[in-house]
Design a protein around this motif. Structure first.
Motif, PDB file in Angstrom:
ATOM      1  N   SER A   1       0.826  -1.213   0.000  1.00  0.00           N
ATOM      2  CA  SER A   1       0.000   0.000   0.000  1.00  0.00           C
ATOM      3  C   SER A   1       0.863   1.267   0.000  1.00  0.00           C
ATOM      4  O   SER A   1       0.576   2.225  -0.724  1.00  0.00           O
ATOM      5  CB  SER A   1      -0.941   0.004   1.205  1.00  0.00           C
ATOM      6  OG  SER A   1      -0.225   0.011   2.426  1.00  0.00           O
TER       7      SER A   1
ATOM      8  N   VAL B   1       2.493   1.643  -3.475  1.00  0.00           N
ATOM      9  CA  VAL B   1       1.552   2.224  -4.437  1.00  0.00           C
ATOM     10  C   VAL B   1       1.494   3.733  -4.277  1.00  0.00           C
ATOM     11  O   VAL B   1       1.515   4.497  -5.261  1.00  0.00           O
ATOM     12  CB  VAL B   1       0.151   1.593  -4.265  1.00  0.00           C
ATOM     13  CG1 VAL B   1      -0.899   2.375  -5.048  1.00  0.00           C
ATOM     14  CG2 VAL B   1       0.165   0.146  -4.712  1.00  0.00           C
TER      15      VAL B   1
ATOM     16  N   LEU C   1      -4.913  -1.349  -3.268  1.00  0.00           N
ATOM     17  CA  LEU C   1      -4.997  -0.206  -4.176  1.00  0.00           C
ATOM     18  C   LEU C   1      -5.754   0.957  -3.542  1.00  0.00           C
ATOM     19  O   LEU C   1      -5.325   2.114  -3.631  1.00  0.00           O
ATOM     20  CB  LEU C   1      -5.665  -0.626  -5.487  1.00  0.00           C
ATOM     21  CG  LEU C   1      -4.873  -1.597  -6.374  1.00  0.00           C
ATOM     22  CD1 LEU C   1      -5.682  -1.984  -7.595  1.00  0.00           C
ATOM     23  CD2 LEU C   1      -3.539  -0.983  -6.775  1.00  0.00           C
TER      24      LEU C   1
END
Length: 364
Positions: A50, A53, A258
């Motif tokens: 996470s 990203v 995401l």
């Protein structure tokens, strides 16, 4: 007049709306994360992916920040503080998830309510908040913090009679999910969780100090996310040696990573950093108890949860305490603005006249 209205919206209305929105996002992200971990996703792997990203999304930030504004040169002090920020963030995340494993999310929610109190103590210690009980603003901030924390504990610990039933749910169609711990050790879990929620206010303090030296939110958040992802990967290489734990299937685990990377680690951290620079650590921390009331409202409206009397009473107490603190902060900002206007005036003023002027503003 129009300029004053725009300044008021930017300085007061926009931070409030942004923080409430972020807390709504956090409630949804936590629900999604719980659903993913119930299916076996490792929280160590979740943290790595996470934050990676978020770092990838913010990769262009350092280049655009340097072009869009004049920033001070990056020195050792700024780099070391960002590194410290990453260590604090990574450690708090790991301690929080570990604490939930040894105890339960209920205990985590209860201890998280102490964040405003811890933040207020640290902010006063580092002289980021003024403490003068002769002023109404200080008394309002202290009283509001205590009331808000009390209301959050009421929501968490007191259920009371049910006042709204979820008539659409049925026992046969429901899927019970246990939020308890598979390894009940409340003392150890409480120690981990308390450590986490001491580190969270410390994160606010360090981030606020960084913003004073280097006011480029996206650049700082990019390096922060990158550091947390690297540190979490180092830790996870020891805690998750099984390579299968790193394989993410295109299901709710991928959706959770995401969404958390985009809305949580990227957007949420950026908004928090911006609000810390604009309003200070106490303002940001006060939305932590408010998130519990938001979770109750969203659960009743969108998830069909039952509403209990304790949630209503606690939410009302949280609201009273929250707006008391906001009133105190607004009062303090008004006094500071008045002092700045007096200092910028071309007419010389004596210290005695300045003192009585400040006292008159405070009484109003």
């Amino acid at each position: 007049m129009a300029g004053d209205r725009r300044y008021y919206c930017y300085k007061d209305v926009l931070p409030f709306a942004a923080m409430v929105t972020m807390e709504c996002f956090n409630v949804g992200l936590n629900t999604l994360y719980k659903a993913a971990t119930l299916r076996g996703m490792s929280y160590h792997v979740f943290i790595v992916y996470s934050y990676a990203v978020a770092a990838f999304l913010l990769l262009p930030a350092p280049f655009f920040s340097n072009r869009s504004r004049v920033l001070p040169s990056v020195n050792f002090s700024i780099v070391s503080k960002i590194g410290l920020l990453g260590i604090i963030g990574c450690t708090s995340q790991i301690m929080g998830y570990t604490g939930i494993i040894y105890s339960s999310p209920t205990l985590a929610s209860a201890i998280s309510n102490l964040v405003p109190a811890f933040t207020f103590i640290l902010a006063v210690t580092f002289r980021m908040e003024t403490l003068s009980f002769s002023k109404k603003s200080t008394r309002a901030k202290c009283l509001g913090t205590i009331v808000s924390v009390t209301g959050a504990f009421v929501v968490t610990l007191y259920k009371g009679p049910k006042i709204i039933w979820n008539i659409s749910s049925s026992p046969s169609g429901s899927m019970p999910v246990s939020l308890g711990s598979s390894q009940p050790n409340w003392a150890l879990g409480g120690l981990f969780l308390t450590s986490e929620y001491i580190l969270v206010p410390l994160w606010y303090i360090v981030q606020t100090q960084i913003m004073k030296e280097y006011p480029a939110e996206l650049t700082v958040v990019f390096f922060y996310n990158l550091i947390v992802s690297i540190l979490a990967a180092i830790v996870a290489s020891f805690t998750e040696p099984d390579s299968s734990a790193w394989k993410i299937k295109p299901d709710i685990a991928l959706a959770s990573i995401l969404c958390s990377g985009v809305l949580g680690s990227c957007l949420n951290n950026s908004v928090h950093t911006w609000a810390l620079r604009l309003k200070g650590p106490l303002f940001v921390s006060m939305f932590k108890p408010l998130s519990i009331a938001i979770a109750v409202v969203m659960g009743v409206m969108f998830l069909g949860d039952d509403l209990y009397l304790g949630s209503v009473i606690g939410a009302a107490i949280i609201s009273i305490g929250f707006y008391t603190v906001m009133w105190g902060k607004a009062k303090e900002d008004a006094i500071k603005a008045e002092v700045v206007n007096l200092e910028s005036s071309s007419t010389p003023r004596s210290p005695l006249l300045q003192y009585y002027k400040d006292e008159d503003v405070e009484r109003r």
